[in-house]
Structure formats: C-alpha cells, structure tokens
Design a protein around this motif. Structure first.
Motif, PDB file in Angstrom:
ATOM      1  N   UNK A 226       1.052   1.590   2.742  1.00 14.97           N
ATOM      2  CA  UNK A 226       0.791   2.958   3.165  1.00 14.97           C
ATOM      3  C   UNK A 226       0.139   3.025   4.541  1.00 14.97           C
ATOM      4  N   UNK A 227      -0.581   2.001   4.954  1.00 15.44           N
ATOM      5  CA  UNK A 227      -1.257   2.048   6.236  1.00 15.44           C
ATOM      6  C   UNK A 227      -0.332   1.716   7.389  1.00 15.44           C
ATOM      7  N   UNK A 228      -0.677   2.215   8.572  1.00 17.08           N
ATOM      8  CA  UNK A 228       0.082   1.892   9.770  1.00 17.08           C
ATOM      9  C   UNK A 228      -0.297   0.493  10.229  1.00 17.08           C
ATOM     10  N   UNK A 229       0.665  -0.241  10.789  1.00 18.85           N
ATOM     11  CA  UNK A 229       0.390  -1.596  11.263  1.00 18.85           C
ATOM     12  C   UNK A 229       1.307  -1.903  12.436  1.00 18.85           C
ATOM     13  N   UNK A 230       1.423  -3.179  12.765  1.00 19.47           N
ATOM     14  CA  UNK A 230       2.222  -3.595  13.914  1.00 19.47           C
ATOM     15  C   UNK A 230       3.662  -3.930  13.543  1.00 19.47           C
ATOM     16  N   UNK A 231       4.138  -3.411  12.423  1.00 21.46           N
ATOM     17  CA  UNK A 231       5.483  -3.755  11.966  1.00 21.46           C
ATOM     18  C   UNK A 231       6.568  -3.113  12.818  1.00 21.46           C
ATOM     19  N   UNK A 232       6.228  -2.115  13.632  1.00 24.30           N
ATOM     20  CA  UNK A 232       7.251  -1.416  14.412  1.00 24.30           C
ATOM     21  C   UNK A 232       7.277  -1.873  15.863  1.00 24.30           C
ATOM     22  N   UNK A 233       6.817  -3.073  16.152  1.00 21.09           N
ATOM     23  CA  UNK A 233       6.914  -3.625  17.496  1.00 21.09           C
ATOM     24  C   UNK A 233       8.294  -4.257  17.671  1.00 21.09           C
ATOM     25  N   UNK A 234       9.013  -3.838  18.708  1.00 19.28           N
ATOM     26  CA  UNK A 234      10.311  -4.417  18.982  1.00 19.28           C
ATOM     27  C   UNK A 234      11.431  -3.396  18.927  1.00 19.28           C
TER      28      UNK A 234
END
Length: 647
Positions: A226-234
């Motif tokens: 549920x938390x925002x993280x660095x998964x959307x880099x790229x």
C-alpha cells in the motif's frame, strides 16, 4: 570469482518466466485500461472547466532531458572467469553505459563489448562496503574463515579508487581508476545517468504515463503493497520487470541458490549473474507484451475520447453524487485520523521538504550567479572572441555539467536520511524517487532560466543599437527573467511539496480507513457500474475524496509553514481530478529562493555583461540577430582557435 549457476536458464525455466510475464500482464492490463479511461475523462473535464491560472513563466528548455556524454579508460572486472582488464567506457546521453576493449574501437564505430542501461543502479566507492554487500547476498557462504576455491579478484583491485555499480536484480559492474579525480568525475557522470533513466516516467506529462504509474500503484495494492516506494523508477517495461522480479526473487533464491557452484563471494557473484539472466528474460517478455498492447492502447484512447465527450456532463454528475455520499461517510473518521495519526508528523515532514526543496532551488540561483561572475572575470581579463565563445559555451552548458550542478544536487541529498526516518512509519519507501525529482527540478529551473534569457535577448537586440542601448535592453531582460525565475521557483516548490505529501500520507490514510469504508464502497459500486462503470470506479472516487480532504489539510500546513495569508487550495492536476468543485483559484506563494539572493549580484556591474550574454545566446543556436550586434560592438580579432562545437 569463477562460480556460475549449475546451468544457464534451460527451456523449462524460460517457459516458466514467460508464463509469469503472461500472468503479470493479464492482471496489470485491466488496471491500465481503467486508468487510461480515468485520464481521458480527466483531460476532457479539464478542457471544459474554467481556465486555470498561467503555469510556468519561464520558457521550457528544449535540451532536456539528457546527460553529458562522458568517456575515458577504466579498469573493469569482466570475462569468465572475471579478471581486471582495461576498457574504454562511454556514458551515452540517454544514460546507457558502454565499454570497449580499446579507444580505437569506439572511435571507429565498432560494437561495444557490453552495455547496460543504468536504471536502478547505485554507486559504491568503498571496497569494504561492497565486500560486505556481497557477503549479505549469500549469508553463510561468506569467505571469512573458509578457503576460497579460486582467488578473489575483488581483494586485489589493481588501482586505488574503485567504482562499484550495484543493482538488486542485475549483475554488478566493477571498475577502478588510478586517481581520485577520475573516480569523482565518473561517479558524478554515472549518477546523472542513473537519475535520467530512473525518472523517465515521472518527468512525462502525457496522460498515458500518469495512467501507467497509477495502474502500477493499483496493481501493487492488490499484492498487499500500500505504501509508495521506488518501484516506479525507469521506463514502463523496466518498472513492470522490477515489480515481477520482486515477486519472483524469494522463489528464485530458494530454488536456485543451492545449485550455484563456488563458495564465498564467488557464489554471490554467480547469484548476481543468474539474477541478471532472469531479469533479461523478463524484460524481453514484458517489452514484447507492451509493444503488442500498443495498438490496442492507441485505439482505446481514440475510442474513449470519442465516446466520453458527449456524455461527460452525465458522468461528472454521477461522480459528484457518489463523491458526496462518500465524503459524508469518511469525513469524521478521516479528520480523526489526520488529527491523531498524521498531524504532528505532517508538520515535521512539511518543514523538512520545505528545507530540502527551498535550499536546492536556492542553490540554483547561487550557481547561476557564480556562472555569470565567472564570465565577468574572463571578460575583464581576456575579452577575445574565441576565449569568450568558449566561456559562454561552458556557461550555456551549466545545467548539464555534473560537477557544477553537484552543488544543487548535494543539497537535495542532505535531508535524505531525515526524510526516510520521518516517512517510513507511514509505509513510504520512495525517498530515492523523491530526491531524484528534486534534482530534476533544479536542472529544469537552471535550463529554463538560460533558455528564457536567450530568447528574450534575441527578440530585443538588433544591430541598430549602440552599446549603451544594448546594455539597457539586456538589463530589462535580466530583470524580467529574474522575476519569472522567482515565480517559477515559488510555485514549483509549493506544487512539489503538495504532490509528495500526498504520496507519503494518502496510502497510509487509505489503509487506516479501510475498515470504515468497505460497506459503503460496495453499495456505491452498484450505482457506478449501472451508470458509468467503464469509466468511473467507486474506489477511484473514494481515493479522490480522501485526497481532496488531505490536500486541504496540507494547504493549511503550508500556509502556517510559509507564513503567508493565502495558499492555493486547489489540488494540482496530477494529484486530483480537475472536476473537484471545491478547487480554489490558484495563487502564487512567495517563498525564499536563491533567485532573491542572486538579484543583488545581477544588479551590479552589468555593463560588462553584454558579450557573455550575446555569446551565450550563440550557444543556444540563436545567432541570427545577435551575431550582427556582436560584430558591431566588439569587432573580431584574429584568432587561431575556432569556437568549440557542442559534443
């Protein structure tokens, strides 16, 4: 370091990965289609709504995004078994690193020995820190107290200053150099490439890019994140590959790690190579699937535009009705949660973000002033045409000079650990993304200020002006650019902080409110499905309602923190749907920035500035009118050195 997987990816493993990619896309694409519909509806309603206040006042530089190409010899750990060998390395402008066996192969247009997109990498310059990292990859198999099957080349680095590029799912890249200066230059260049590759989607203003990022968040929520993280880099394919690799890694570790030969760090190195092979297979599959989806996506966007526009009023009325019921239900529990769970930390995070962004954008103004001062000194000391052209070209390249911009980038890094400590309790793990975006803002503001000055100068200067008149015109231009820069710095800071406070706290609030919302969501879902189920979702409306209330609380916090009477209560277009009726008129917030500090420097000694700015304009390719003025005011001297050409 000669350990390898007991076998490469066999047919069964490759088929398994293809099946996993199919499952991922089968579950993700419905989320993506819904978010595309929401983005189209948002765009249409925005067009039909009241005109928004003017946005950025500076002209947008056409040179972004890019990094400056960097190249030179390095010693690299490569080969099978890996050993230290000389390589000629090139960092391309798109953030891809290539390496050749010799400089001549690069200069002759030969194929590189290898290349790597720098998305997701981090840089280490400590041998001890990197060895500890390898030891943690295969706990129980570290080299301490155990005989190595083969010599460990990482213990015998041929040069004193290493560069280790580490990635959670890709093979590591190990380099070394003989001097600290070379190590530092490569580190700054590589960091720029990593940031450029990582923020490609975040920088995009296209509705499809926003829809994709929202769809990734929705998909990961279903997986329990549920938390925002660095998964959307790229890029889009790289993001989905990283999402799937996170899901696969535990099983891969359990099934494949025992089969790796070697001990100690040789096994850890083999594990990174195995992960790299898996990552490459997944990335190829995801890329192919997204390419196959592209025609459907294009057709879907066209169809949505055609079908939604005639019925947009009815759709928005239904949305408003559902939103009203949800607001009445959630207002009390949400206000309580904001007061008890978020209130104190919201103030602390806001202050830390204000400090980080304000200081970074202030450093932009300071750096800009220093660049102009340097040009003044060269003009007074050596006012020759070729020398000035070289200096002006360097001035125009400041936004892409990693050494100069490091002053701004370092400021953005300063509060990283503080932000991490403040936000982790709320499930936010995207500190790297946050810092990258602050650095992007700094580079954009620097580039826009230069581009605006050059454009305005080109419009007002003609060969008919004498020196005094030209100086007066450029003084006016500089004043206009300064005001525009101050305004953009202020509004950019406010919008950025609003966006990231929402990203930090919204997922936490949704989790806290979930027990209170399930029943009402189910009831309203029936109305939405019966009305506009293909476009609206009750979950999306619910999140917009929570976001709107959170934004009101954020604006109150910013109003107190900035010490001003009015702060825009309107959510930014990237945060909330533009059809939210409680939007207030946007107002600029006057905040402290380095442009204010720079203004006093800009006002002094300007009569000496004219050649630099004229030549700076030449570096942007706007030489048509200015070249005449330059020749008229400063006749050319005989020069042996031609002006530099851009790389």
């Amino acid at each position: 370091m000669g350990g390898r997987p007991s076998s490469p990816l066999d047919k069964q493993q490759q088929q398994h990965l293809r099946d996993q990619v199919d499952v991922l896309l089968r579950n993700f694409l419905p989320c993506y289609r819904r978010q595309l519909a929401a983005s189209v509806l948002q765009q249409i309603s925005k067009e039909l709504g009241p005109l928004e206040p003017a946005g950025c006042q500076l002209l947008r530089s056409k040179k972004l995004p890019r990094v400056r190409e960097h190249r030179g010899p390095l010693t690299q750990l490569r080969g099978r078994p890996p050993r230290w060998q000389r390589s000629f390395c090139v960092l391309r402008g798109d953030g891809r690193l290539e390496w050749f066996s010799r400089r001549e192969e690069y200069e002759n247009g030969g194929q590189p020995l290898g290349s790597m997109a720098l998305t997701g990498y981090t840089i280490l310059t400590s041998q001890l820190e990197y060895l500890r990292l390898l030891d943690t990859l295969c706990p129980g198999a570290s080299s301490g107290g155990h005989a190595q099957e083969e010599p460990d080349p990482l213990l015998d680095i041929p040069e004193r200053f290493p560069l280790f590029l580490q990635h959670p799912f890709r093979r590591h890249l190990c380099f070394s150099t003989a001097t600290r200066e070379t190590q530092h230059a490569w580190k700054l260049a590589l960091q720029g490439g990593i940031r450029l590759r990582g923020t490609v989607l975040q920088r995009s203003s296209a509705p499809a890019a926003r829809a994709f990022l929202d769809a990734v968040q929705q998909y990961r929520k279903r997986q329990g994140h549920f938390g925002d993280d660095d998964s959307t880099l790229g890029s889009d394919a790289e993001v989905l590959t990283a999402v799937l690799m996170r899901e696969l890694r535990p099983a891969l570790r359990a099934q494949s790690l025992p089969g790796l030969r070697g001990g100690g760090r040789a096994r850890a190195w083999a594990w990174t190579e195995f992960l790299d092979a898996v990552h490459a297979a997944v990335l190829a599959g995801v890329s192919a699937e997204l390419r196959a989806f592209q025609p459907e996506k294009d057709e879907l966007l066209t169809t949505l535009e055609r079908t939604l526009r005639p019925d947009v009023d009815q759709t928005l009325r239904l949305r408003a009705q559902v939103a009203g019921r949800l607001r009445a239900q959630v207002q009390g529990p949400l206000e309580s949660c904001l007061q008890q769970e978020v209130g104190t930390q919201l103030a602390r995070v806001t202050q830390t973000l204000l400090s980080t962004v304000g200081a970074t954008l202030g450093a932009v103004g300071t750096l800009h002033t220093q660049g102009i001062d340097r040009l003044f000194r060269h003009l007074r000391g050596s006012p020759s045409g070729a020398r000035l052209r070289r200096e002006v070209y360097c001035f125009g390249e400041m936004p892409w000079d990693p050494e100069l911009m490091q002053m701004c980038y370092r400021v953005a890094e300063r509060n990283r650990e503080r932000l991490r400590q403040l936000t982790e309790p709320f499930g936010f793990l995207g500190t790297q993304s946050l810092v990258f975006r602050v650095q992007d803002l700094a580079q954009q503001l620097m580039a826009d200020a230069a581009a605006t000055f050059l454009q305005l100068a080109d419009q007002c200067l003609t060969a008919a002006l004498d020196c005094q008149q030209a100086v007066e015109q450029l003084e006016k231009v500089r004043g206009r650019v300064l005001k525009k820069s101050q305004s953009d710095s202020s509004s950019t800071q406010r919008q950025f902080i609003q966006e990231w406070l929402v990203r930090i706290f919204l997922p936490f609030l949704l989790v806290q409110l979930e027990p209170h919302s399930k029943r009402q969501l189910l009831e309203d879902e029936r109305d939405v499905v019966a009305g506009c189920g293909q476009v609206l979702t009750v979950t999306g409306i619910y999140e917009d309602v929570v976001r709107g209330i959170l934004m009101q609380r954020i604006d109150q916090e910013l109003k107190e923190a900035l010490g001003v009477n009015e702060v825009s209560g309107a959510p930014d277009g990237s945060l909330a749907a533009p059809w939210v009726q409680e939007e207030a008129a946007a107002r600029n917030v006057s905040v402290h920035s380095g442009w204010q500090q720079a203004s006093s420097c800009f006002r002094s000694g300007f009569r000496r500035d004219l050649p630099e700015f004229l030549l700076d304009q030449l570096s942007e390719g706007l030489a048509s009118s200015l070249s005449c003025v330059l020749v008229f005011l400063w006749p050319p001297q005989t020069e042996a050195t031609p002006p530099p050409s851009p790389p």
